[in-house]
Design a protein around this motif. Structure first.
Motif, short mmCIF file in Angstrom:
data_model
loop_
_atom_site.label_atom_id
_atom_site.label_comp_id
_atom_site.label_asym_id
_atom_site.label_seq_id
_atom_site.Cartn_x
_atom_site.Cartn_y
_atom_site.Cartn_z
N ILE A 551 -1.52 -28.23 4.52
CA ILE A 551 -2.17 -26.94 4.13
C ILE A 551 -1.26 -25.80 3.90
O ILE A 551 -0.67 -25.31 4.91
N ARG A 552 -1.40 -25.18 2.71
CA ARG A 552 -0.32 -24.10 2.55
C ARG A 552 -1.24 -22.86 2.63
O ARG A 552 -2.43 -22.82 1.82
N VAL A 553 -0.86 -21.90 3.51
CA VAL A 553 -1.69 -20.81 3.84
C VAL A 553 -0.89 -19.62 3.26
O VAL A 553 0.14 -19.02 3.79
N TYR A 554 -1.59 -18.94 2.24
CA TYR A 554 -1.06 -17.70 1.59
C TYR A 554 -1.20 -16.61 2.28
O TYR A 554 -2.77 -16.33 2.90
N ASN A 555 -0.47 -15.42 2.53
CA ASN A 555 -0.84 -14.14 2.91
C ASN A 555 -1.92 -13.42 2.18
O ASN A 555 -2.12 -13.59 0.93
N LYS A 556 -3.06 -12.87 2.98
CA LYS A 556 -4.11 -12.34 2.35
C LYS A 556 -3.69 -11.07 1.51
O LYS A 556 -3.09 -10.12 1.92
N LEU A 557 -4.32 -10.83 0.37
CA LEU A 557 -3.95 -9.68 -0.54
C LEU A 557 -5.10 -8.56 -0.17
O LEU A 557 -6.28 -9.13 -0.20
N VAL A 558 -4.85 -7.24 0.17
CA VAL A 558 -5.61 -6.44 0.27
C VAL A 558 -5.66 -5.23 -0.77
O VAL A 558 -4.31 -4.67 -1.25
N LEU A 559 -6.44 -5.20 -1.76
CA LEU A 559 -6.44 -4.06 -2.83
C LEU A 559 -7.36 -2.73 -2.47
O LEU A 559 -8.50 -3.18 -2.36
N PRO A 560 -6.89 -1.64 -2.63
CA PRO A 560 -7.74 -0.32 -2.53
C PRO A 560 -8.61 -0.27 -3.69
O PRO A 560 -8.22 -0.79 -4.72
N SER A 561 -9.63 0.54 -3.33
CA SER A 561 -10.62 0.56 -4.54
C SER A 561 -10.19 1.77 -5.14
O SER A 561 -10.76 1.97 -6.56
N THR A 562 -9.55 3.04 -4.52
CA THR A 562 -9.10 4.07 -5.35
C THR A 562 -7.60 4.44 -4.99
O THR A 562 -6.88 4.13 -3.87
N PHE A 563 -6.95 5.19 -5.85
CA PHE A 563 -5.69 5.84 -5.39
C PHE A 563 -5.66 7.11 -6.23
O PHE A 563 -6.51 7.32 -7.10
N THR A 564 -4.76 8.19 -5.65
CA THR A 564 -5.03 9.37 -6.12
C THR A 564 -3.39 9.90 -6.49
O THR A 564 -2.53 10.56 -5.80
N PRO A 565 -2.72 9.35 -7.72
CA PRO A 565 -1.27 9.86 -7.91
C PRO A 565 -1.16 11.27 -8.29
O PRO A 565 -1.03 11.51 -9.51
N ASN A 566 -1.37 12.16 -7.35
CA ASN A 566 -1.19 13.55 -7.55
C ASN A 566 0.09 14.32 -7.02
O ASN A 566 0.25 15.29 -6.85
N ASN A 567 0.91 13.52 -6.55
CA ASN A 567 2.38 13.87 -5.96
C ASN A 567 2.04 14.63 -4.83
O ASN A 567 2.95 15.30 -4.42
N ASP A 568 1.01 14.34 -3.87
CA ASP A 568 0.87 15.09 -2.61
C ASP A 568 1.35 14.22 -1.58
O ASP A 568 1.26 14.70 -0.46
N GLY A 569 1.80 12.97 -1.91
CA GLY A 569 2.59 12.43 -0.88
C GLY A 569 1.57 11.47 -0.05
O GLY A 569 1.92 10.81 0.94
N VAL A 570 0.43 11.47 -0.55
CA VAL A 570 -0.60 10.68 0.11
C VAL A 570 -1.41 9.92 -0.91
O VAL A 570 -2.04 10.41 -2.03
N ASN A 571 -1.37 8.36 -0.74
CA ASN A 571 -2.18 7.68 -1.61
C ASN A 571 -1.67 7.83 -3.19
O ASN A 571 -2.71 7.81 -3.95
N ASP A 572 -0.47 8.10 -3.52
CA ASP A 572 0.10 8.33 -4.79
C ASP A 572 0.31 6.96 -5.64
O ASP A 572 0.41 7.21 -6.83
N ILE A 573 0.59 6.01 -5.03
CA ILE A 573 0.70 4.67 -5.76
C ILE A 573 -0.58 3.69 -5.46
O ILE A 573 -1.38 3.76 -4.45
N LEU A 574 -0.77 2.57 -6.41
CA LEU A 574 -1.81 1.69 -5.97
C LEU A 574 -1.06 0.54 -5.11
O LEU A 574 -0.20 -0.27 -5.57
N ASN A 575 -1.36 0.56 -3.90
CA ASN A 575 -0.83 -0.14 -2.79
C ASN A 575 -1.56 -1.13 -2.61
O ASN A 575 -2.51 -1.26 -2.26
N ILE A 576 -0.89 -2.71 -2.77
CA ILE A 576 -1.63 -3.84 -2.67
C ILE A 576 -1.03 -4.73 -1.55
O ILE A 576 0.53 -4.80 -1.77
N GLU A 577 -1.41 -4.75 -0.56
CA GLU A 577 -0.90 -5.20 0.67
C GLU A 577 -0.51 -6.69 0.56
O GLU A 577 -1.36 -7.46 -0.03
#
Length: 642
Positions: A551-577
């Motif tokens: 049984i091959r167990v793959y890491n679980k993907l976590v996708l955010p529902s929103t992101f704010t690419p406004n260069n404020d250093g917070v949530n500026d990219i679509l981070n897919i865990e």
């Protein structure tokens, strides 16, 4: 006298029913390649289809008037001979056969005066029976002197149609020669006209003496006219004839015909009703025939004036010379056949065998009590016997001893099967599949399935016995853990275990993260890659079987529902865990109207909300992620906010 010895057939045709003499003459129209032509008022036509007033000489009649005439394939006697085909003249009363009874080649009369003779012929109506409107032949037989005076004339007589193309019938007339008459002229006249019908065949015309019935037989028994004498034996026979009626001064003369080929000859001095014959032991093998000639007074000296009795035959028969019979070896319990030849009948005797006429002699089951000498009496048709002998030896069949007669083995294993018989010459096992050597006494058997082997043992005496060994193949357990599985961290999967064969129990190991390790289909929820092994134990001592699944167990993907690419250093990219742990994965992002704005392999550089370096407007965007690991693609949406 005539009323006693002569009779009538067909109502008119006066033919002799007493004894007949040898023919004064016969006329059969020839045979082989030689035709004989009659004296006739009809004209000859070659072939076999004469017209009215014509005749033909033919061996068959098959090509004329097929709708009305018979197809006749042979003459009356069927001896490759000819016959006369007659198509009646339009004028009735025309003569179609005439002959004078003089001695052949002379003008001397061949007959005796005051002697009765028969003039006859075989006739067949050519018109098929069942037809109407056809004229039937109407034949008159005429006897007259050489000066034309009629001595006897039959009534004109119809020759009726027949349904049988071989339906020849004898017709004729009899008469007595007047004093001083030794030559007559015999004629046949057709008294019906030709035209529609009156077509017929004529054959085997004969003229011979006719008299009262003369019967002869061995020892005076006229019902016994044939006997046999075996060569080398001697015997005296007496042939006696009954006194014939109707003669004023009957005279007798015995004749003999030796070996059916020398012809009839008078026997000197044998002039009574009785004939005594001595057959010494050395008389040659052959057929000896005798008959008594009878005539009135001095007429006995003329062969043309006699009538003859039936023939009495004495056959001297050689003993049969059958082939010798060779000794026979048979096996106890087997059938055997003894065959004699060279005889008409046979009589067999032998050990414990009542006399039998069966030949070939078939013994269905040879027993020890049937060994010994068999005797056959070979008997000819004449009753002469010769004996032959044959010695029969009954041999014992080999007695087979089987070791390990019905073994059981686990599939894939082998077992030795053994046979033994005293005085064995060869061993042969069948079928040969699964055997190490089918031609030895103790091969190793490794069949795939349960198999019954038959061993055939041949002894030095040639006798054969068989024995059987059943090798039972026990099933080994078979385990199948199913195909490998792939899940994401936190998911569960059902294992697809299967077992077959003789199974006692089964279990999965290790039992970690399984809901029931004793179920064939447990639910597994491993947090990391895991190998599970299914172990099956047999219930017939044929070991265990194992099978594993990964049984091959793959890491679980976590996708955010929103992101704010406004260069404020917070949530500026679509981070897919955890997406970076799938280096072969491909992520593609589209606008609402399906325009591709981002694509990345491995996601080493996350999406920053730009397309070709320019910020994209706020809104909903759609992604498709293919991990390239045979798992389903994942899709969804994300909200880009400014």
């Amino acid at each position: 006298m005539l009323t006693l010895l002569l009779g009538s057939t067909h109502g008119w045709a006066q033919v002799c029913t007493g004894s007949l003499g040898d023919p004064v003459f016969t006329f059969d129209f020839g045979s082989g390649n030689e035709m004989k032509f009659p004296t006739t008022g009809y004209s000859f036509r070659g072939g076999s289809c004469p017209d009215d007033g014509q005749y033909s000489i033919s061996k068959t009649e098959t090509g004329c008037h097929d709708d009305t005439w018979h197809k006749v394939l042979k003459d009356h006697t069927g001896n490759d001979g000819y016959m006369m085909v007659i198509n009646a003249d339009a004028v009735a009363g025309k003569e179609f056969f005439s002959k004078e009874t003089t001695i052949e080649g002379t003008n001397l009369g061949a007959l005796c005066e005051n002697t009765t003779y028969e003039f006859s012929a075989y006739i067949l109506n050519l018109i098929k029976a069942g037809q109407f409107g056809f004229i039937e032949p109407k034949i008159t037989f005429i006897i007259q002197t050489t000066t034309g005076e009629i001595i006897k004339q039959s009534d004109p007589t119809d020759i009726p149609p027949t349904g049988n193309p071989d339906g020849w019938e004898k017709y004729g007339v009899y008469f007595t020669t007047p004093p001083g008459v030794t030559t007559v002229v015999v004629k046949m006249v057709n008294n019906a006209p030709g035209g529609a019908g009156n077509d017929f065949l004529l054959d085997d015309i004969a003229f011979r003496a006719c008299g009262p019935v003369v019967k002869a037989g061995i020892a005076g028994d006229v019902s016994v006219t044939q006997t046999n004498l075996c060569a080398g034996n001697s015997k005296t026979y007496t042939i006696k004839a009954e006194q014939p009626a109707g003669y004023a001064n009957a005279k007798y003369q015995w004749q003999q015909n030796l070996n059916n080929g020398q012809g009839w000859k008078d026997m000197a001095g044998e002039e009574s009703l009785s004939l005594t014959l001595d057959f010494p032991a050395g008389k040659p093998v052959g057929t000896y025939q005798y008959r008594l000639g009878v005539a009135e007074g001095g007429n006995i000296q003329s062969l043309n004036c006699r009538v003859y009795s039936n023939t009495v035959t004495i056959d001297i028969t050689a003993y049969p010379d059958p082939p010798q019979l060779l000794p026979l070896n048979v096996c106890e319990g087997d059938p055997f056949t003894l065959t004699a030849a060279g005889g008409a009948t046979y009589k067999w005797t032998g050990p414990n065998l009542p006399e039998t006429s069966e030949n070939p002699l078939v013994i269905a089951n040879a027993g020890a009590g049937m060994q010994g000498r068999y005797t056959v009496e070979v008997i000819s048709a004449a009753g002469c016997s010769t004996f032959r002998y044959v010695d029969v030896t009954v041999n014992q069949k080999p007695v087979i001893q089987l070791s390990n007669a019905n073994p059981a083995v686990c599939g894939g294993d082998g077992v030795t099967i053994s046979a033994f018989a005293t005085d064995a010459k060869t061993y042969s096992w069948f079928p040969v599949s699964g055997l190490s050597n089918p031609n030895i006494a103790n091969p190793v058997a490794s069949p795939d399935v349960s198999t019954q082997y038959t061993v055939t043992v041949t002894a030095n005496n040639g006798c054969v016995s068989t024995g059987m060994v059943l090798v039972t193949v026990k099933d080994r357990p078979v385990a199948s853990a199913g195909e490998d599985k792939k899940i994401f961290e936190g998911q569960s999967v059902t294992l697809e275990g299967k077992v077959s064969g003789s199974v006692l129990n089964y279990t999965w190991s290790p039992p970690d993260f399984l809901d029931d390790p004793h179920s064939l289909t447990p639910v597994a929820t491993p947090p990391v890659n895991k190998t599970y092994t299914l172990t099956v134990t047999s219930d017939n001592d044929c070991g265990i079987a194992e099978s594993s699944v990964f049984i091959r167990v793959y890491n679980k993907l976590v996708l955010p529902s929103t992101f704010t690419p406004n260069n404020d250093g917070v949530n500026d990219i679509l981070n897919i865990e955890a997406l970076q742990t799938y280096p072969e994965s491909i992520i593609t992002i589209y606008t609402r109207d399906g325009k591709q704005v981002f694509r990345s392999k491995g996601y080493s550089k996350p999406w920053d909300g730009k397309f070709n370096g320019s910020p994209l407007p706020a809104g909903t965007y759609y992604y498709v992620i293919d991990l390239k690991n045979d798992t389903p693609t994942r899709s969804g949406w994300v909200m880009l906010m400014r």
